[in-house]
Design a protein around this motif. Structure first.
Motif, PDB file in Angstrom:
ATOM      1  N   LEU A   1       0.826  -1.213   0.000  1.00  0.00           N
ATOM      2  CA  LEU A   1       0.000   0.000   0.000  1.00  0.00           C
ATOM      3  C   LEU A   1       0.856   1.257   0.000  1.00  0.00           C
ATOM      4  CD1 LEU A   1      -2.888  -1.004   2.426  1.00  0.00           C
ATOM      5  CD2 LEU A   1      -2.949  -0.848  -0.073  1.00  0.00           C
ATOM      6  N   LEU A   2       1.935   1.247   0.770  1.00  0.00           N
ATOM      7  CA  LEU A   2       2.842   2.393   0.810  1.00  0.00           C
ATOM      8  C   LEU A   2       3.489   2.597  -0.553  1.00  0.00           C
ATOM      9  CD1 LEU A   2       4.189   4.591   2.512  1.00  0.00           C
ATOM     10  CD2 LEU A   2       5.948   2.916   3.118  1.00  0.00           C
ATOM     11  N   GLN A   3       3.938   1.514  -1.157  1.00  0.00           N
ATOM     12  CA  GLN A   3       4.576   1.577  -2.478  1.00  0.00           C
ATOM     13  C   GLN A   3       3.616   2.118  -3.527  1.00  0.00           C
ATOM     14  OE1 GLN A   3       6.013  -2.226  -3.792  1.00  0.00           O
ATOM     15  NE2 GLN A   3       6.333  -1.540  -5.871  1.00  0.00           N
ATOM     16  N   ILE A   4       2.393   1.654  -3.510  1.00  0.00           N
ATOM     17  CA  ILE A   4       1.402   2.114  -4.484  1.00  0.00           C
ATOM     18  C   ILE A   4       1.105   3.597  -4.301  1.00  0.00           C
ATOM     19  CG2 ILE A   4      -1.040   1.913  -5.134  1.00  0.00           C
ATOM     20  CD1 ILE A   4      -0.757  -1.094  -4.652  1.00  0.00           C
ATOM     21  N   ALA A   5       0.996   4.025  -3.059  1.00  0.00           N
ATOM     22  CA  ALA A   5       0.716   5.440  -2.784  1.00  0.00           C
ATOM     23  C   ALA A   5       1.877   6.327  -3.213  1.00  0.00           C
ATOM     24  CB  ALA A   5       0.410   5.627  -1.305  1.00  0.00           C
ATOM     25  N   GLU A   6       3.101   5.872  -2.962  1.00  0.00           N
ATOM     26  CA  GLU A   6       4.277   6.679  -3.305  1.00  0.00           C
ATOM     27  C   GLU A   6       4.504   6.752  -4.806  1.00  0.00           C
ATOM     28  OE1 GLU A   6       7.511   4.927  -1.146  1.00  0.00           O
ATOM     29  OE2 GLU A   6       7.017   5.996   0.711  1.00  0.00           O
ATOM     30  N   ARG A   7       4.408   5.626  -5.491  1.00  0.00           N
ATOM     31  CA  ARG A   7       4.685   5.568  -6.924  1.00  0.00           C
ATOM     32  C   ARG A   7       3.505   5.993  -7.774  1.00  0.00           C
ATOM     33  NH1 ARG A   7       7.887  -0.133  -7.788  1.00  0.00           N
ATOM     34  NH2 ARG A   7       9.616   0.302  -6.379  1.00  0.00           N
ATOM     35  N   ARG A   8       2.312   5.900  -7.203  1.00  0.00           N
ATOM     36  CA  ARG A   8       1.073   6.195  -7.920  1.00  0.00           C
ATOM     37  C   ARG A   8       0.977   5.380  -9.202  1.00  0.00           C
ATOM     38  NH1 ARG A   8      -1.294  11.886  -7.969  1.00  0.00           N
ATOM     39  NH2 ARG A   8      -3.067  10.562  -8.341  1.00  0.00           N
TER      40      ARG A   8
ATOM     41  N   ALA B   1      -6.780  -8.953 -10.300  1.00  0.00           N
ATOM     42  CA  ALA B   1      -7.206  -7.660  -9.777  1.00  0.00           C
ATOM     43  C   ALA B   1      -6.126  -6.615 -10.022  1.00  0.00           C
ATOM     44  CB  ALA B   1      -7.503  -7.760  -8.284  1.00  0.00           C
ATOM     45  N   VAL B   2      -6.547  -5.362  -9.953  1.00  0.00           N
ATOM     46  CA  VAL B   2      -5.607  -4.247 -10.039  1.00  0.00           C
ATOM     47  C   VAL B   2      -5.776  -3.427  -8.776  1.00  0.00           C
ATOM     48  CG1 VAL B   2      -4.952  -2.174 -11.317  1.00  0.00           C
ATOM     49  CG2 VAL B   2      -5.723  -4.211 -12.546  1.00  0.00           C
ATOM     50  N   LEU B   3      -4.678  -3.175  -8.098  1.00  0.00           N
ATOM     51  CA  LEU B   3      -4.676  -2.397  -6.866  1.00  0.00           C
ATOM     52  C   LEU B   3      -4.135  -1.016  -7.196  1.00  0.00           C
ATOM     53  CD1 LEU B   3      -5.309  -2.766  -3.862  1.00  0.00           C
ATOM     54  CD2 LEU B   3      -2.952  -3.498  -3.536  1.00  0.00           C
ATOM     55  N   GLN B   4      -4.875   0.025  -6.808  1.00  0.00           N
ATOM     56  CA  GLN B   4      -4.548   1.397  -7.193  1.00  0.00           C
ATOM     57  C   GLN B   4      -4.742   2.307  -5.989  1.00  0.00           C
ATOM     58  OE1 GLN B   4      -7.388   2.944 -10.043  1.00  0.00           O
ATOM     59  NE2 GLN B   4      -5.811   4.156 -11.028  1.00  0.00           N
ATOM     60  N   ASP B   5      -3.927   3.361  -5.886  1.00  0.00           N
ATOM     61  CA  ASP B   5      -4.102   4.313  -4.787  1.00  0.00           C
ATOM     62  C   ASP B   5      -5.374   5.131  -5.013  1.00  0.00           C
ATOM     63  OD1 ASP B   5      -3.083   7.342  -5.693  1.00  0.00           O
ATOM     64  OD2 ASP B   5      -2.255   5.719  -6.899  1.00  0.00           O
ATOM     65  N   VAL B   6      -5.918   5.648  -3.931  1.00  0.00           N
ATOM     66  CA  VAL B   6      -7.204   6.341  -3.977  1.00  0.00           C
ATOM     67  C   VAL B   6      -7.149   7.598  -4.839  1.00  0.00           C
ATOM     68  CG1 VAL B   6      -8.929   7.550  -2.585  1.00  0.00           C
ATOM     69  CG2 VAL B   6      -7.975   5.404  -1.787  1.00  0.00           C
ATOM     70  N   ALA B   7      -6.078   8.374  -4.737  1.00  0.00           N
ATOM     71  CA  ALA B   7      -5.986   9.612  -5.512  1.00  0.00           C
ATOM     72  C   ALA B   7      -6.013   9.319  -7.010  1.00  0.00           C
ATOM     73  CB  ALA B   7      -4.720  10.381  -5.136  1.00  0.00           C
TER      74      ALA B   7
ATOM     75  N   GLU C   1      -9.570   8.285  -8.011  1.00  0.00           N
ATOM     76  CA  GLU C   1     -10.469   9.439  -8.103  1.00  0.00           C
ATOM     77  C   GLU C   1     -10.215  10.233  -9.386  1.00  0.00           C
ATOM     78  OE1 GLU C   1      -9.698  11.340  -4.340  1.00  0.00           O
ATOM     79  OE2 GLU C   1     -11.316  10.226  -3.356  1.00  0.00           O
ATOM     80  N   GLU C   2      -8.942  10.416  -9.747  1.00  0.00           N
ATOM     81  CA  GLU C   2      -8.618  11.118 -10.986  1.00  0.00           C
ATOM     82  C   GLU C   2      -9.168  10.364 -12.199  1.00  0.00           C
ATOM     83  OE1 GLU C   2      -4.379  11.586 -11.041  1.00  0.00           O
ATOM     84  OE2 GLU C   2      -4.406  13.013  -9.370  1.00  0.00           O
ATOM     85  N   THR C   3      -9.056   9.058 -12.177  1.00  0.00           N
ATOM     86  CA  THR C   3      -9.567   8.240 -13.269  1.00  0.00           C
ATOM     87  C   THR C   3     -11.082   8.390 -13.380  1.00  0.00           C
ATOM     88  OG1 THR C   3      -7.772   6.636 -13.023  1.00  0.00           O
ATOM     89  CG2 THR C   3      -9.762   5.874 -14.148  1.00  0.00           C
ATOM     90  N   GLN C   4     -11.773   8.375 -12.250  1.00  0.00           N
ATOM     91  CA  GLN C   4     -13.229   8.515 -12.264  1.00  0.00           C
ATOM     92  C   GLN C   4     -13.649   9.887 -12.788  1.00  0.00           C
ATOM     93  OE1 GLN C   4     -15.382   5.891 -11.688  1.00  0.00           O
ATOM     94  NE2 GLN C   4     -13.408   4.879 -11.749  1.00  0.00           N
ATOM     95  N   GLU C   5     -12.921  10.943 -12.409  1.00  0.00           N
ATOM     96  CA  GLU C   5     -13.225  12.285 -12.907  1.00  0.00           C
ATOM     97  C   GLU C   5     -13.001  12.361 -14.421  1.00  0.00           C
ATOM     98  OE1 GLU C   5     -10.882  15.032 -10.626  1.00  0.00           O
ATOM     99  OE2 GLU C   5     -11.929  14.547  -8.766  1.00  0.00           O
ATOM    100  N   THR C   6     -11.928  11.749 -14.886  1.00  0.00           N
ATOM    101  CA  THR C   6     -11.639  11.730 -16.317  1.00  0.00           C
ATOM    102  C   THR C   6     -12.736  10.993 -17.079  1.00  0.00           C
ATOM    103  OG1 THR C   6      -9.258  11.822 -15.901  1.00  0.00           O
ATOM    104  CG2 THR C   6      -9.952  11.011 -18.066  1.00  0.00           C
TER     105      THR C   6
END
Length: 90
Positions: free
Chosen positions: A21-28, A41-47, A50-55
């Protein structure tokens, strides 16, 4: 971006969840999780999520607008300006 560098088995996720989780958040960068050698499955950081959903929402609005133009559902600039000025909506 090549996802092949971010592919991990589910056992790695289970054993190193906090680190992952830390790695995913840092590397995005998303991580592909496999089970029995297959991507599951694909694991993705929340930010990033959210950007993907807005796009996607913006792309949907553009598609709706394009469809309306193709269907001839358009208004002149003068009509739109008048509606905005008078507060009338169609």
């Amino acid at each position: 971006m090549h996802y092949s560098t971010q592919v991990k088995p589910i056992t790695h996720l289970k054993a190193h969840a906090a680190e992952v989780l830390l790695q995913i958040a840092e590397r995005r960068e998303p991580m592909v999780i496999t089970q029995n050698g297959e991507a599951k499955a694909v694991l993705q950081d929340v930010a990033s999520y959210e950007e993907t959903q807005e796009t996607l929402a913006l792309l949907k609005l553009l598609a709706i607008g394009n469809r309306q133009v193709e269907e001839g559902k358009t208004s002149s600039l003068a009509d739109v300006a008048e509606r905005l000025h008078t507060g009338i909506q169609s």
